[in-house]
Design a protein around this motif. Sequence first.
Motif, mmCIF file in Angstrom:
data_model
loop_
_atom_site.group_PDB
_atom_site.id
_atom_site.type_symbol
_atom_site.label_atom_id
_atom_site.label_comp_id
_atom_site.label_asym_id
_atom_site.label_seq_id
_atom_site.Cartn_x
_atom_site.Cartn_y
_atom_site.Cartn_z
ATOM 1 N N TYR A 36 71.132 58.935 36.353
ATOM 2 C CA TYR A 36 70.751 58.229 37.585
ATOM 3 C C TYR A 36 70.062 56.906 37.271
ATOM 4 C CZ TYR A 36 68.701 57.406 42.203
ATOM 5 O OH TYR A 36 68.347 56.851 43.401
ATOM 6 N N PHE A 37 69.314 56.855 36.173
ATOM 7 C CA PHE A 37 68.507 55.680 35.843
ATOM 8 C C PHE A 37 69.230 54.711 34.911
ATOM 9 C CE2 PHE A 37 65.470 59.126 36.724
ATOM 10 C CZ PHE A 37 64.817 58.569 37.806
ATOM 11 N N LYS A 38 70.524 54.862 34.750
ATOM 12 C CA LYS A 38 71.282 53.989 33.855
ATOM 13 C C LYS A 38 71.156 52.534 34.316
ATOM 14 C CE LYS A 38 75.905 53.425 31.908
ATOM 15 N NZ LYS A 38 77.306 53.911 31.924
ATOM 16 N N GLY A 39 70.832 51.648 33.381
ATOM 17 C CA GLY A 39 70.693 50.226 33.700
ATOM 18 C C GLY A 39 69.288 49.821 34.105
ATOM 19 N N MET A 40 68.360 50.774 34.212
ATOM 20 C CA MET A 40 66.969 50.465 34.581
ATOM 21 C C MET A 40 66.107 50.393 33.321
ATOM 22 S SD MET A 40 66.467 52.909 37.939
ATOM 23 C CE MET A 40 64.812 52.340 38.300
ATOM 24 N N THR A 41 65.105 49.495 33.348
ATOM 25 C CA THR A 41 64.164 49.401 32.233
ATOM 26 C C THR A 41 63.178 50.558 32.310
ATOM 27 O OG1 THR A 41 62.587 48.058 33.471
ATOM 28 C CG2 THR A 41 64.346 46.880 32.304
ATOM 29 N N ASP A 42 62.442 50.773 31.223
ATOM 30 C CA ASP A 42 61.443 51.848 31.206
ATOM 31 C C ASP A 42 60.373 51.623 32.275
ATOM 32 O OD1 ASP A 42 62.779 53.030 29.151
ATOM 33 O OD2 ASP A 42 61.453 52.268 27.570
ATOM 34 N N ASP A 43 59.990 50.359 32.486
ATOM 35 C CA ASP A 43 58.986 50.055 33.519
ATOM 36 C C ASP A 43 59.520 50.382 34.907
ATOM 37 O OD1 ASP A 43 57.213 49.210 31.596
ATOM 38 O OD2 ASP A 43 57.720 47.076 31.822
ATOM 39 N N ALA A 97 59.450 54.151 35.355
ATOM 40 C CA ALA A 97 58.077 54.629 35.600
ATOM 41 C C ALA A 97 57.641 54.294 37.022
ATOM 42 C CB ALA A 97 57.123 54.006 34.589
ATOM 43 N N LYS A 98 57.984 53.093 37.493
ATOM 44 C CA LYS A 98 57.627 52.689 38.857
ATOM 45 C C LYS A 98 58.323 53.574 39.883
ATOM 46 C CE LYS A 98 57.741 48.751 42.017
ATOM 47 N NZ LYS A 98 58.216 47.370 42.240
ATOM 48 N N TYR A 99 59.607 53.858 39.643
ATOM 49 C CA TYR A 99 60.371 54.710 40.554
ATOM 50 C C TYR A 99 59.762 56.108 40.622
ATOM 51 C CZ TYR A 99 64.246 57.202 42.711
ATOM 52 O OH TYR A 99 64.997 57.975 43.552
#
Length: 202
Positions: free
Chosen positions: A69-76, A79-81
């Motif tokens: 689901y989080f593919k393409g998102m940075t670690d930050d 964490a924010k999500y």
Amino acid sequence: MNLNSPLFDKIRAKPQVQQQPAATTQMRCDQPGCNLAGEFRAPMGRDREGQYFCFCMEHVREYNNSYNYFKGMTDDDVAKYQKEASIGHRPTWSMGVKRGQKGFREEGFDSAEVADPLGVFRAREFARKAKTQVKPKIGVAAVKALATMDLEETADPPTIRARYKELVKRLHPDANGGDRSREEKLREIIHAYKHLRSVKLA
């Protein structure tokens, strides 16, 4: 009783007819080149919630194993999500941040800015004001002493002293041509005044 009588034929319930299930159009697997039926749904991913692929068993397993689901998102961003997910992605603010805006006062909610047909906020405001105006109790003996001097419970020290002087001048035998008939009342006034001074009311 003859159950085969023609009279019963008129009141017998009709036999239930089994309904045939409606024909459904079979979807094909969304995997390119696959001709099998797409019987299994798989979510399309982030920003496409509520939309699904239809795969056969083999391809839905492959898709689920590689789904992120989080593919393409940075670690930050992840964490924010996750932090926002704990509050259902609703806006929040710190305690007291909204104070000072319309409908709020520094000490809290301003009932004057709100329509209050049932008087709920007026009653609360009245109770709050009454609470701040309540004076500490002065005790039964002090109340009796004030009553002896014909004063209210709210009398302040200057009023008590002035009343005491007035009563002493009026009831003293020297002011009445030596008449001692009011001496008992005078003693009560003196005793009451002494008590009020001992409790620091006079």
